[in-house]
Design a protein around this motif. Structure first.
Motif, PDB file in Angstrom:
ATOM      1  N   UNK A 194     -35.666   3.958  15.609  1.00 23.62           N
ATOM      2  CA  UNK A 194     -36.309   5.110  14.976  1.00 23.62           C
ATOM      3  C   UNK A 194     -36.849   6.141  15.935  1.00 23.62           C
ATOM      4  N   UNK A 195     -37.200   5.723  17.143  1.00 23.64           N
ATOM      5  CA  UNK A 195     -37.671   6.655  18.161  1.00 23.64           C
ATOM      6  C   UNK A 195     -37.250   6.148  19.536  1.00 23.64           C
ATOM      7  N   UNK A 196     -36.842   7.062  20.386  1.00 26.99           N
ATOM      8  CA  UNK A 196     -36.649   6.771  21.802  1.00 26.99           C
ATOM      9  C   UNK A 196     -36.604   8.095  22.536  1.00 26.99           C
ATOM     10  N   UNK A 197     -36.733   8.041  23.845  1.00 26.96           N
ATOM     11  CA  UNK A 197     -36.682   9.268  24.636  1.00 26.96           C
ATOM     12  C   UNK A 197     -37.513   9.121  25.888  1.00 26.96           C
ATOM     13  N   UNK A 255     -28.629   2.403  15.234  1.00 23.49           N
ATOM     14  CA  UNK A 255     -28.619   3.854  15.051  1.00 23.49           C
ATOM     15  C   UNK A 255     -29.691   4.483  15.931  1.00 23.49           C
ATOM     16  N   UNK A 256     -29.326   5.252  16.968  1.00 24.21           N
ATOM     17  CA  UNK A 256     -30.327   5.857  17.846  1.00 24.21           C
ATOM     18  C   UNK A 256     -30.823   7.187  17.285  1.00 24.21           C
ATOM     19  N   UNK A 257     -32.149   7.350  17.193  1.00 22.48           N
ATOM     20  CA  UNK A 257     -32.744   8.581  16.658  1.00 22.48           C
ATOM     21  C   UNK A 257     -33.749   9.099  17.687  1.00 22.48           C
ATOM     22  N   UNK A 258     -33.403  10.161  18.350  1.00 21.12           N
ATOM     23  CA  UNK A 258     -34.197  10.707  19.458  1.00 21.12           C
ATOM     24  C   UNK A 258     -35.514  11.291  18.949  1.00 21.12           C
ATOM     25  N   UNK A 259     -36.590  11.036  19.701  1.00 22.60           N
ATOM     26  CA  UNK A 259     -37.900  11.583  19.344  1.00 22.60           C
ATOM     27  C   UNK A 259     -38.042  12.995  19.894  1.00 22.60           C
ATOM     28  N   UNK A 260     -38.293  13.959  19.014  1.00 22.32           N
ATOM     29  CA  UNK A 260     -38.525  15.354  19.386  1.00 22.32           C
ATOM     30  C   UNK A 260     -39.838  15.777  18.756  1.00 22.32           C
ATOM     31  N   UNK A 261     -40.822  16.134  19.592  1.00 22.13           N
ATOM     32  CA  UNK A 261     -42.133  16.542  19.067  1.00 22.13           C
ATOM     33  C   UNK A 261     -42.300  18.050  19.006  1.00 22.13           C
ATOM     34  N   UNK A 262     -41.247  18.789  19.352  1.00 22.51           N
ATOM     35  CA  UNK A 262     -41.302  20.248  19.274  1.00 22.51           C
ATOM     36  C   UNK A 262     -41.885  20.925  20.489  1.00 22.51           C
ATOM     37  N   UNK A 263     -42.398  20.148  21.455  1.00 22.75           N
ATOM     38  CA  UNK A 263     -43.052  20.730  22.628  1.00 22.75           C
ATOM     39  C   UNK A 263     -42.054  20.817  23.774  1.00 22.75           C
ATOM     40  N   UNK A 264     -41.859  22.040  24.295  1.00 20.87           N
ATOM     41  CA  UNK A 264     -40.865  22.264  25.341  1.00 20.87           C
ATOM     42  C   UNK A 264     -41.480  22.455  26.720  1.00 20.87           C
ATOM     43  N   UNK A 265     -42.793  22.283  26.852  1.00 20.76           N
ATOM     44  CA  UNK A 265     -43.439  22.429  28.153  1.00 20.76           C
ATOM     45  C   UNK A 265     -43.350  21.159  28.977  1.00 20.76           C
TER      46      UNK A 265
END
Length: 515
Positions: free
Chosen positions: A435-438, A474-484
């Motif tokens: 559910x989350x990785x990264x 099923x791999x689902x990448x964690x994206x928190x919206x922060x690009x800094x």
């Protein structure tokens, strides 16, 4: 870009003697500061129900502040400054079916030499969406149970179904954004810094190559009746709107109860009944609302349940109580009937830890056959993926073995961990969701150190993605919206543009997708 223009206050001081006709004592004027100037444009803003961002310009020759309520649905990006500044005003998506208004007050100076200007912010009413067509024949509240409906629900096993999902992306830090202060819940979609979710963003994610989206959701801040945990209709509708953004792209979608203020993070016998009662009440409403959706929509019961603040090994009590949450979730969804009798459901291991899944997880009993998936997360090794202070690591994997790598959690551990999930779950007939990785992008590094980090992170993301898929996970990448610095973002949440093409390429390459 904000530009500040500072004015130098010029003080004119002159002392002079005033002689009164009545020979009274002399009076001396004190020094007087330059009169305060304050201008604000515009002084009224109008937002659509979906919320968004607008800008006001503040000009002053003095320090100024903006007064607003901390729990308001509209907030400025700064609350105080000096001089001339453009201030971004952010409005959350409306959760009420009537127009609403709030007034922001900009103030400069003090006492007699003070100026105030009010900015009136208005937001249109949310237009109700069509309710699910599963109510009773009188058109009142939807029936708690309807007859099973297998239409739109594939007759394949959970493992076979999971293999249709290929690779996924998390809409993190948006619909689960929630604030809890002294037990009081507030917050909303934009309260953690991300803009309102749009169709454009989800279109971009799908176009990039992802066919699965996990939508973390909080619900407690939208409860309108604590006696029965009634969720606001408008919040169910808003979640449904975002789900539909993904379904319009023919994506698979997972919605859950995600942290939600941590009320589930008390897996003790004394709390078991209370938590299960709330869990049942929330999932009953969620399941009924989404009951008519086809099998591309999956429900996941919880997220990373553990003893708050304790990430060590769980006790027998902890895992038994947490396993009961999974059983309550499955029972509640199935009891609503319709397509939910056949819906694919996702249950989590204690703290979504792979070792705990293997050692302690008991999959719920289920009246449906081959419809359950287990969920774990993977952020190993922590000092490379998440740690941002102290002795964190900037590199990973065999190609960087002579560099700044952790002493554990390398390729052999990835292979072992995912192999355990395949042996203990996939081979037993359960689908598995990562559910989350990264790993954070440490863009604050410079020179060769940054170059090596980017290459090592690319290698990590590609390896983990590939290893998951090889083990039917099923791999689902964690994206928190922060690009800094130390962010996870692949996409700009406002425009949908790719902001980390290196990471995106690594994930898709690991999934065997050319883009």
């Amino acid at each position: 870009m904000k530009q500040l223009i500072f004015f130098i206050s010029l003080l004119f001081a002159s002392s002079f003697l005033v002689t009164a006709c009545d020979d009274s004592d002399n009076n001396v004027d004190t020094e007087r500061a330059e009169d305060i100037t304050l201008e604000v444009q515009p002084v009224s803003l109008n937002f659509a129900a979906e919320g968004g961002e607008q800008t006001i310009s503040v000009s002053s020759n003095s320090n100024w502040t903006i007064s607003f309520s901390s729990d308001s649905w509209v907030k400025p990006d700064i609350s105080a400054s000096k001089g001339n500044v453009d201030v971004k005003i952010v409005a959350e998506a409306s959760d009420v079916e009537e127009e609403r208004t709030v007034v922001l007050t900009i103030s400069a100076g003090k006492d007699d030499n003070r100026k105030d200007i009010e900015v009136t912010v208005t937001q249109a009413a949310r237009i109700p969406f069509d309710e699910p067509e599963n109510g009773n024949e009188n058109g009142d509240e939807p029936a708690e149970y309807i007859e099973p409906d297998a239409s739109g629900m594939r007759d394949i096993t959970a493992v076979e179904f999971s293999q249709l999902m290929t690779v996924g992306w998390n809409l993190g830090n948006s619909l689960e954004a929630i604030n809890v202060v002294d037990g009081v819940y507030s917050g909303g979609e934009t309260s953690w810094g991300n803009p309102v979710v749009t169709q454009q963003l989800i279109d971009s994610v799908a176009e990039a190559g992802f066919n699965t989206i996990r939508i973390p959701v909080s619900w407690s801040h939208k409860i309108v009746d604590e006696t029965n945990y009634k969720i606001s209709d408008s919040w169910l509708q808003r979640v449904g709107e975002v789900v539909n953004y993904a379904l319009d792209n023919d994506m698979f979608v997972i919605i859950n109860i995600h942290w939600d203020g941590g009320w589930m993070n008390h897996p003790f016998y004394d709390n078991q009944d209370e938590i299960n009662n709330k869990l049942k009440a929330l999932w009953k409403q969620i399941a009924i609302y989404f009951r008519d959706y086809d099998d591309r929509l999956l429900f996941a019961g919880s997220n990373e349940v553990h003893v708050e603040g304790n990430y060590g090994d769980p006790s027998t009590e902890n895992v038994e109580v947490q396993n009961s949450f999974n059983q309550t979730f499955v029972n509640t969804v199935r009891a609503t009937g319709g397509r939910n009798v056949y819906r694919y459901l996702v249950v989590q291991a204690y703290n979504t830890n792979i070792s705990y899944a293997v050692n302690y997880m008991v999959m719920p009993s289920d009246e449906a056959t081959n419809r359950l998936l287990a969920e774990v997360h993977f952020y190993d090794p922590y000092d490379f993926t998440l740690q941002t202070d102290g002795n964190y690591k900037t590199q990973w994997g065999e190609p960087f073995s002579g560099g700044d790598v952790s002493s554990w959690g390398q390729e052999d551990w990835v292979d072992e961990a995912f192999g355990m999930m395949k042996t203990n779950f996939v081979d037993e007939g359960y689908g598995v969701i990562l559910g989350e990785y990264g790993a954070v992008l440490r863009s604050g590094l410079t020179g060769d150190e940054l170059t090596q980090h980017i290459e090592a992170r690319k290698y990590y993301l590609e390896y983990v993605t590939s290893a998951a898929i090889e083990n039917y996970i099923v791999p689902i990448y964690w994206d928190n919206g922060y690009a800094g610095n130390n962010g996870f973002a692949l996409f700009d949440r406002q425009s949908g543009e790719v902001v980390d093409p290196v990471a995106l390429e690594a994930i898709l390459s690991g999934a065997g997708i050319s883009n």
